[in-house]
Every structure is written in structure tokens, then in C-alpha cells.
Design a protein around this motif. Structure first.
Motif, PDB file in Angstrom:
ATOM      1  N   GLY A 129      -3.759   2.564  -8.096  1.00 49.67           N
ATOM      2  CA  GLY A 129      -2.792   2.903  -9.139  1.00 49.67           C
ATOM      3  C   GLY A 129      -1.361   2.714  -8.662  1.00 49.67           C
ATOM      4  N   LEU A 130      -1.106   3.090  -7.417  1.00 50.21           N
ATOM      5  CA  LEU A 130       0.232   2.891  -6.856  1.00 50.21           C
ATOM      6  C   LEU A 130       0.563   1.415  -6.711  1.00 50.21           C
ATOM      7  N   GLN A 131      -0.433   0.617  -6.354  1.00 44.04           N
ATOM      8  CA  GLN A 131      -0.193  -0.829  -6.243  1.00 44.04           C
ATOM      9  C   GLN A 131       0.246  -1.390  -7.592  1.00 44.04           C
ATOM     10  N   TYR A 132      -0.401  -0.972  -8.644  1.00 42.69           N
ATOM     11  CA  TYR A 132      -0.024  -1.422  -9.979  1.00 42.69           C
ATOM     12  C   TYR A 132       1.391  -0.952 -10.324  1.00 42.69           C
ATOM     13  N   LEU A 133       1.714   0.272  -9.937  1.00 41.16           N
ATOM     14  CA  LEU A 133       3.026   0.840 -10.240  1.00 41.16           C
ATOM     15  C   LEU A 133       4.149   0.076  -9.537  1.00 41.16           C
ATOM     16  N   THR A 134       3.870  -0.546  -8.398  1.00 42.97           N
ATOM     17  CA  THR A 134       4.923  -1.276  -7.681  1.00 42.97           C
ATOM     18  C   THR A 134       5.439  -2.488  -8.458  1.00 42.97           C
ATOM     19  N   LEU A 135       4.707  -2.913  -9.473  1.00 42.23           N
ATOM     20  CA  LEU A 135       5.209  -4.016 -10.305  1.00 42.23           C
ATOM     21  C   LEU A 135       6.508  -3.632 -10.992  1.00 42.23           C
ATOM     22  N   THR A 136       6.639  -2.361 -11.341  1.00 41.36           N
ATOM     23  CA  THR A 136       7.863  -1.889 -11.995  1.00 41.36           C
ATOM     24  C   THR A 136       8.693  -0.996 -11.086  1.00 41.36           C
ATOM     25  N   ARG A 137       8.147  -0.618  -9.938  1.00 44.84           N
ATOM     26  CA  ARG A 137       8.852   0.235  -8.970  1.00 44.84           C
ATOM     27  C   ARG A 137       8.840  -0.414  -7.596  1.00 44.84           C
ATOM     28  N   PRO A 138       9.624  -1.480  -7.399  1.00 46.21           N
ATOM     29  CA  PRO A 138       9.624  -2.167  -6.109  1.00 46.21           C
ATOM     30  C   PRO A 138      10.091  -1.278  -4.954  1.00 46.21           C
ATOM     31  N   ASP A 139      10.770  -0.190  -5.248  1.00 51.49           N
ATOM     32  CA  ASP A 139      11.215   0.722  -4.199  1.00 51.49           C
ATOM     33  C   ASP A 139      10.042   1.415  -3.503  1.00 51.49           C
ATOM     34  N   LEU A 140       8.870   1.376  -4.118  1.00 48.45           N
ATOM     35  CA  LEU A 140       7.687   2.002  -3.539  1.00 48.45           C
ATOM     36  C   LEU A 140       6.835   1.029  -2.713  1.00 48.45           C
ATOM     37  N   GLN A 141       7.178  -0.241  -2.724  1.00 46.69           N
ATOM     38  CA  GLN A 141       6.318  -1.255  -2.121  1.00 46.69           C
ATOM     39  C   GLN A 141       6.041  -1.037  -0.639  1.00 46.69           C
ATOM     40  N   TYR A 142       7.050  -0.684   0.146  1.00 44.64           N
ATOM     41  CA  TYR A 142       6.824  -0.496   1.579  1.00 44.64           C
ATOM     42  C   TYR A 142       5.826   0.635   1.817  1.00 44.64           C
ATOM     43  N   ALA A 143       6.047   1.760   1.173  1.00 42.76           N
ATOM     44  CA  ALA A 143       5.187   2.932   1.376  1.00 42.76           C
ATOM     45  C   ALA A 143       3.766   2.662   0.889  1.00 42.76           C
ATOM     46  N   VAL A 144       3.625   1.987  -0.241  1.00 42.21           N
ATOM     47  CA  VAL A 144       2.296   1.693  -0.772  1.00 42.21           C
ATOM     48  C   VAL A 144       1.570   0.710   0.145  1.00 42.21           C
ATOM     49  N   ASN A 145       2.267  -0.284   0.645  1.00 39.92           N
ATOM     50  CA  ASN A 145       1.653  -1.214   1.590  1.00 39.92           C
ATOM     51  C   ASN A 145       1.195  -0.468   2.842  1.00 39.92           C
ATOM     52  N   TYR A 146       1.978   0.491   3.273  1.00 45.50           N
ATOM     53  CA  TYR A 146       1.651   1.296   4.456  1.00 45.50           C
ATOM     54  C   TYR A 146       0.317   2.026   4.269  1.00 45.50           C
ATOM     55  N   VAL A 147       0.125   2.694   3.123  1.00 52.53           N
ATOM     56  CA  VAL A 147      -1.130   3.424   2.903  1.00 52.53           C
ATOM     57  C   VAL A 147      -2.289   2.484   2.579  1.00 52.53           C
ATOM     58  N   CYS A 148      -1.993   1.281   2.103  1.00 49.43           N
ATOM     59  CA  CYS A 148      -3.054   0.294   1.849  1.00 49.43           C
ATOM     60  C   CYS A 148      -3.734  -0.136   3.139  1.00 49.43           C
ATOM     61  N   GLN A 149      -3.034  -0.029   4.248  1.00 54.19           N
ATOM     62  CA  GLN A 149      -3.611  -0.428   5.532  1.00 54.19           C
ATOM     63  C   GLN A 149      -4.796   0.451   5.922  1.00 54.19           C
ATOM     64  N   PHE A 150      -4.897   1.623   5.319  1.00 59.68           N
ATOM     65  CA  PHE A 150      -5.950   2.576   5.662  1.00 59.68           C
ATOM     66  C   PHE A 150      -7.025   2.684   4.575  1.00 59.68           C
ATOM     67  N   ILE A 151      -7.096   1.706   3.704  1.00 60.70           N
ATOM     68  CA  ILE A 151      -8.005   1.768   2.556  1.00 60.70           C
ATOM     69  C   ILE A 151      -9.478   1.836   2.981  1.00 60.70           C
ATOM     70  N   LEU A 152      -9.812   1.262   4.115  1.00 63.54           N
ATOM     71  CA  LEU A 152     -11.206   1.280   4.564  1.00 63.54           C
ATOM     72  C   LEU A 152     -11.604   2.583   5.237  1.00 63.54           C
ATOM     73  N   ASN A 153     -10.635   3.300   5.812  1.00 61.17           N
ATOM     74  CA  ASN A 153     -10.915   4.536   6.536  1.00 61.17           C
ATOM     75  C   ASN A 153      -9.965   5.651   6.096  1.00 61.17           C
ATOM     76  N   PRO A 154     -10.030   6.087   4.853  1.00 58.79           N
ATOM     77  CA  PRO A 154      -9.106   7.129   4.405  1.00 58.79           C
ATOM     78  C   PRO A 154      -9.440   8.489   5.017  1.00 58.79           C
ATOM     79  N   THR A 155      -8.396   9.202   5.399  1.00 54.55           N
ATOM     80  CA  THR A 155      -8.548  10.554   5.931  1.00 54.55           C
ATOM     81  C   THR A 155      -7.711  11.509   5.097  1.00 54.55           C
ATOM     82  N   ALA A 156      -7.856  12.788   5.367  1.00 56.22           N
ATOM     83  CA  ALA A 156      -7.075  13.790   4.636  1.00 56.22           C
ATOM     84  C   ALA A 156      -5.581  13.606   4.884  1.00 56.22           C
ATOM     85  N   LEU A 157      -5.194  13.257   6.105  1.00 63.23           N
ATOM     86  CA  LEU A 157      -3.771  13.034   6.406  1.00 63.23           C
ATOM     87  C   LEU A 157      -3.227  11.830   5.642  1.00 63.23           C
TER      88      LEU A 157
END
Length: 95
Positions: free
Chosen positions: A52-80
Motif C-alpha cells: 500500500g505504501l508503494q502505491y502511495l509513493t506515486l503521489t507522495r514521492p517524499d516517502l520513496q526513500y523510507a518505503v524502499n528501505y522497508v521493502c528490503q525486508f519484505i521476505l523476512n518481516p519482524t516486529a521491529l
């Protein structure tokens, strides 16, 4: 207007409608590593929110760095890492 509705839908999905907004998308000076936290028993929530955040970056480019950062952990998500996703969502409340 659709962007605002979509942001509110994501906040509702994450249970953060009543949360306070935050000023920055990631915590300064602290990086997540591969060994941080225990794996989530059900990674579906994490993956759904990140998508959902990835989709939101289409209209909110200010979120792109942070969303890309959490995308790196998509295979092993943890509570943190889920906390990091929720922080990005709380930033989205500010606009």
C-alpha cells in the motif's frame, strides 16, 4: 482527494487512525539489520502495508526513500520492521 482517502484507509488497516503523526519517516542514526527482532508469525500484514505504501509513493514521492528501505525486508518481516512501516504511515498523516 483520493490520495487522502487512500492514506486514511491504510491508517485504518494498520489500526493507526488515532495515532499521533511523526515528523520523520525513519529513526535517525538507527538502522535495521538482518538479525533485528523475531520473524512475524504471519507476514501478510507487513507485506500488505508495504504494498500500500508503494502505491502511495506515486503521489507522495517524499516517502520513496523510507518505503524502499522497508521493502528490503519484505521476505523476512519482524516486529521491529513492522514498527518502521507504521512510522512511515504516521508520517503520511501529516499531509
Amino acid at each position: 482527494m483520493e490520495e487522502l482517502k487512500y492514506s486514511l484507509d491504510l491508517l485504518k488497516k494498520a489500526g493507526l487512525l488515532d495515532s499521533k503523526p511523526c515528523a520523520t519517516p525513519v529513526v535517525r542514526g538507527k538502522r535495521l539489520s538482518i538479525s533485528d527482532g523475531d520473524l512475524l508469525p504471519n507476514p501478510t500484514e507487513y507485506r500488505s502495508l508495504v504494498g500500500g505504501l508503494q502505491y502511495l509513493t506515486l503521489t507522495r514521492p517524499d516517502l520513496q526513500y523510507a518505503v524502499n528501505y522497508v521493502c528490503q525486508f519484505i521476505l523476512n518481516p519482524t516486529a521491529l520492521r513492522l514498527q518502521a512501516v507504521r512510522r512511515i504511515l504516521r508520517l503520511g498523516r501529516m499531509s
